[in-house]
Motif scaffolding. Structure first.
Motif, short mmCIF file in Angstrom:
data_model
loop_
_atom_site.label_atom_id
_atom_site.label_comp_id
_atom_site.label_asym_id
_atom_site.label_seq_id
_atom_site.Cartn_x
_atom_site.Cartn_y
_atom_site.Cartn_z
N GLN A 54 43.52 36.90 39.23
CA GLN A 54 43.63 38.00 40.20
C GLN A 54 45.05 38.58 40.24
O GLN A 54 45.24 39.79 40.35
CB GLN A 54 43.21 37.52 41.59
CG GLN A 54 43.19 38.68 42.58
CD GLN A 54 42.65 38.29 43.94
OE1 GLN A 54 41.77 37.45 44.03
NE2 GLN A 54 43.18 38.92 44.97
N GLN A 55 46.02 37.70 40.14
CA GLN A 55 47.42 38.16 40.18
C GLN A 55 47.73 39.08 39.00
O GLN A 55 48.41 40.10 39.14
CB GLN A 55 48.32 36.93 40.14
CG GLN A 55 49.75 37.24 40.47
CD GLN A 55 50.66 36.08 40.08
OE1 GLN A 55 50.19 34.98 39.76
NE2 GLN A 55 51.95 36.31 40.07
N GLU A 88 46.16 42.37 39.73
CA GLU A 88 46.90 43.05 40.79
C GLU A 88 48.14 43.74 40.23
O GLU A 88 48.44 44.87 40.59
CB GLU A 88 47.30 42.04 41.88
CG GLU A 88 46.50 42.25 43.14
CD GLU A 88 46.81 41.22 44.21
OE1 GLU A 88 45.91 40.41 44.46
OE2 GLU A 88 47.91 41.24 44.79
N GLN A 89 48.84 43.04 39.36
CA GLN A 89 50.04 43.65 38.76
C GLN A 89 49.70 44.89 37.96
O GLN A 89 50.36 45.93 38.07
CB GLN A 89 50.73 42.64 37.84
CG GLN A 89 51.61 41.65 38.58
CD GLN A 89 52.05 40.51 37.68
OE1 GLN A 89 51.72 40.45 36.50
NE2 GLN A 89 52.80 39.59 38.25
N ARG A 90 48.65 44.79 37.16
CA ARG A 90 48.27 45.95 36.32
C ARG A 90 47.79 47.12 37.19
O ARG A 90 48.10 48.28 36.91
CB ARG A 90 47.17 45.56 35.32
CG ARG A 90 47.62 44.62 34.23
CD ARG A 90 48.44 45.34 33.17
NE ARG A 90 49.28 44.42 32.43
CZ ARG A 90 49.02 43.95 31.21
NH1 ARG A 90 47.94 44.33 30.59
NH2 ARG A 90 49.85 43.12 30.63
N LEU A 91 47.02 46.81 38.24
CA LEU A 91 46.51 47.87 39.11
C LEU A 91 47.64 48.52 39.89
O LEU A 91 47.67 49.73 40.10
CB LEU A 91 45.45 47.31 40.08
CG LEU A 91 44.15 46.84 39.43
CD1 LEU A 91 43.26 46.13 40.45
CD2 LEU A 91 43.39 48.02 38.83
N THR A 108 36.84 39.70 40.62
CA THR A 108 38.29 39.44 40.67
C THR A 108 39.05 40.76 40.72
O THR A 108 40.01 40.92 41.48
CB THR A 108 38.72 38.65 39.42
OG1 THR A 108 37.83 37.56 39.24
CG2 THR A 108 40.13 38.14 39.54
N ILE A 109 38.59 41.71 39.90
CA ILE A 109 39.25 43.03 39.87
C ILE A 109 39.05 43.73 41.21
O ILE A 109 39.98 44.34 41.76
CB ILE A 109 38.69 43.88 38.70
CG1 ILE A 109 39.00 43.21 37.36
CG2 ILE A 109 39.26 45.30 38.74
CD1 ILE A 109 38.24 43.79 36.17
N ALA A 110 37.85 43.62 41.76
CA ALA A 110 37.57 44.25 43.07
C ALA A 110 38.48 43.67 44.14
O ALA A 110 39.04 44.41 44.97
CB ALA A 110 36.10 44.05 43.44
N ASP A 111 38.68 42.35 44.14
CA ASP A 111 39.56 41.72 45.13
C ASP A 111 41.00 42.18 44.94
O ASP A 111 41.72 42.46 45.91
CB ASP A 111 39.48 40.18 45.00
CG ASP A 111 38.10 39.66 45.42
OD1 ASP A 111 37.39 40.39 46.14
OD2 ASP A 111 37.74 38.54 45.00
N ALA A 112 41.41 42.28 43.69
CA ALA A 112 42.78 42.73 43.40
C ALA A 112 42.97 44.18 43.87
O ALA A 112 43.98 44.53 44.48
CB ALA A 112 43.05 42.62 41.90
N LEU A 113 41.96 44.99 43.62
CA LEU A 113 42.03 46.40 43.99
C LEU A 113 42.17 46.58 45.49
O LEU A 113 42.91 47.43 45.98
CB LEU A 113 40.75 47.11 43.48
CG LEU A 113 40.69 48.62 43.60
CD1 LEU A 113 41.83 49.28 42.83
CD2 LEU A 113 39.35 49.15 43.08
N LYS A 114 41.46 45.72 46.22
CA LYS A 114 41.53 45.76 47.67
C LYS A 114 42.95 45.48 48.14
O LYS A 114 43.48 46.14 49.03
CB LYS A 114 40.59 44.68 48.23
CG LYS A 114 39.72 45.18 49.31
CD LYS A 114 38.68 44.17 49.69
CE LYS A 114 38.51 44.22 51.16
NZ LYS A 114 39.01 43.27 52.02
N ASN A 115 43.59 44.51 47.51
CA ASN A 115 44.97 44.19 47.90
C ASN A 115 45.93 45.32 47.56
O ASN A 115 46.89 45.56 48.29
CB ASN A 115 45.42 42.90 47.21
CG ASN A 115 44.76 41.70 47.83
OD1 ASN A 115 44.19 41.79 48.92
ND2 ASN A 115 44.82 40.56 47.15
N VAL A 116 45.69 46.00 46.46
CA VAL A 116 46.62 47.07 46.05
C VAL A 116 46.45 48.31 46.92
O VAL A 116 47.43 48.91 47.35
CB VAL A 116 46.41 47.41 44.55
CG1 VAL A 116 47.21 48.65 44.16
CG2 VAL A 116 46.82 46.22 43.69
#
Ligand code: SAH
Length: 388
Positions: free
Chosen positions: A73-74, A77-80, A134-142
């Motif tokens: 996820q991290q 998150e960095q890429r997004l 995982t990408i969806a969770d990362a996107l939410k954080n970004v």
């Protein structure tokens, strides 16, 4: 993680950060991976070189990183976050824009378009499909509060041989408003049945330019799909606008979008007809024509026929357009490059015997960036022509 070893010399493209490895470059594997599995690539002298998603087919690995790092996820998150920073630098981030453009954003196989507070996410590889949550969770954080819904729409983009029986659906939220906006104009996004992510965001800037040329003109929007060019032409003060698409669904969407922006405006009419047939039997004369056909060449081997198709289509438009007319003509075939497209349009102009000037050379917008190490990412090209 399974390891794939390259044949001697086949690491060159990876050393230049090209994100694909073809099956012919592989010497041997530690064991056969499943489609979508993460794998590590090694040179013939056992040096680590990259990590990516394994797939079955001629492109065997889509590289996610050239550094020895975990894909979690991290990482996403960095890429997004990096992709989002680019969009903020472009002044986007409020209306509709593309947040992730696959290789162009160092995330091969992933597309994310944003419509207001809804993200539409599309996987083109099984690896990205497996990582969707995982990408969806990362996107939410970004994106934080700006993001209320994530709609996953990969039914038609995943390799069908992988047999995933994937159904489209929400990964977050669920009550998305189906109306989005672009440059102050509104349109319905057809989450469920629309092509791509529901709207062709890539023509945003070209539609704006078209609006500036529309005043007092009789406009023909061929291959209109959701009618994007049509409602920009209307805002630009067109005299009349005719939209043509062979799909009745596209015509219904176009009518709905025109109605949304210009209720009861009688300047617009839509026709569910084949483009070539329409050009041969036009109900009126036009002095502004848009040709934005689907990709005529999906692969390199279809190139010859595609070029013939572009010549035939553009020739008809040159033969029919009024003197002093303006032609917006596009190709979204990645396999047809800028010069090949321009040569096709040149042949069409010569065959029609018209005097033609190039006013603008158009391309995909900055939120569809091209990774400099992956020139294949350039796909949309267009010409704005003055026809004497
Ligand atoms: N210009 C549009 C995108 C076009 S997509 C926009 O700005 O959003 C291509 C469209 O061409 C699709 O809607 C498809 O239904 C239509 N199409 C495909 N073949 C066609 C044909 N032979 N005649 C007319 N329309 C066609």
């Amino acid at each position: 993680m399974k390891q794939l070893y390259l044949k001697r010399g086949k690491e060159d493209s990876l050393l230049r950060f090209h994100p694909w490895i073809f099956s012919g470059a592989i010497h041997h594997m530690s064991s056969e991976p499943e489609e979508g599995e993460l794998v590590e690539l090694f040179t013939s002298d056992n040096q680590y070189i990259a990590t990516g998603h394994y797939q079955i087919g001629s492109i065997m690995v889509r590289v996610l990183t050239f550094e020895h790092e975990s894909i979690n996820q991290q990482f996403y998150e960095q890429r997004l976050k990096a992709a989002y920073n680019v969009r903020l630098a472009l002044g986007l981030g409020d209306e509709s824009y593309r947040l992730v453009h696959g290789e162009g954003d160092n995330l091969p196989g992933l597309i994310i378009d944003i419509y207001g507070n809804t993200a539409v996410m599309q996987a083109h590889s099984v690896g990205m499909h497996h990582d969707r949550q995982t990408i969806a969770d990362a996107l939410k954080n970004v994106l934080g509060e700006k993001l209320q819904n994530i709609y996953y729409k990969s039914e038609t983009t995943l390799p069908y041989k992988a047999d995933l029986h994937q159904e489209n659906g929400f990964l977050l939220g669920g009550s998305a408003d189906d109306i989005a906006s672009e440059n102050g104009l509104r349109f319905h996004v057809d989450w469920l049945h629309g092509q791509k992510t529901g709207f062709f965001i890539d023509q945003r800037e070209n539609r704006k330019l078209l609006g500036e040329y529309s005043k007092g003109r009789n406009v023909l929007n061929m291959f209109c799909y959701t009618g994007g060019f049509s409602f920009y032409a209307m805002r630009g003060g067109a005299n009349l606008v005719h939209s043509v698409d062979s799909s009745q669904k596209a015509i219904d969407l176009t009518n709905a979008n025109v109605e949304l922006n210009f209720p009861g405006d009688s300047r617009h009419k839509a026709f569910a007809q084949d483009a070539f047939h329409f050009l041969d039997h036009m109900p009126t004369k036009y002095d502004l024509i848009i040709l934005d056909p689907p990709a005529f060449a999906k692969h390199k081997d279809a190139l010859r026929n595609a070029i013939k198709g572009y010549i035939r289509l553009n020739r008809k438009a040159f033969e029919q357009i009024q003197p002093g007319g303006i032609l917006f003509t596009f190709s979204c075939s990645q396999a047809v490059d800028k010069n090949q497209f321009r040569t096709a349009v040149f042949s069409a102009a010569a065959a029609a015997g018209r005097k033609v000037r190039i006013l603008h050379q158009l391309h995909q917008p900055a939120d569809h960036p091209i990774n400099i190490y992956h020139p294949e990412g350039e796909y949309l090209k267009g010409l704005v022509l003055y026809v004497e």
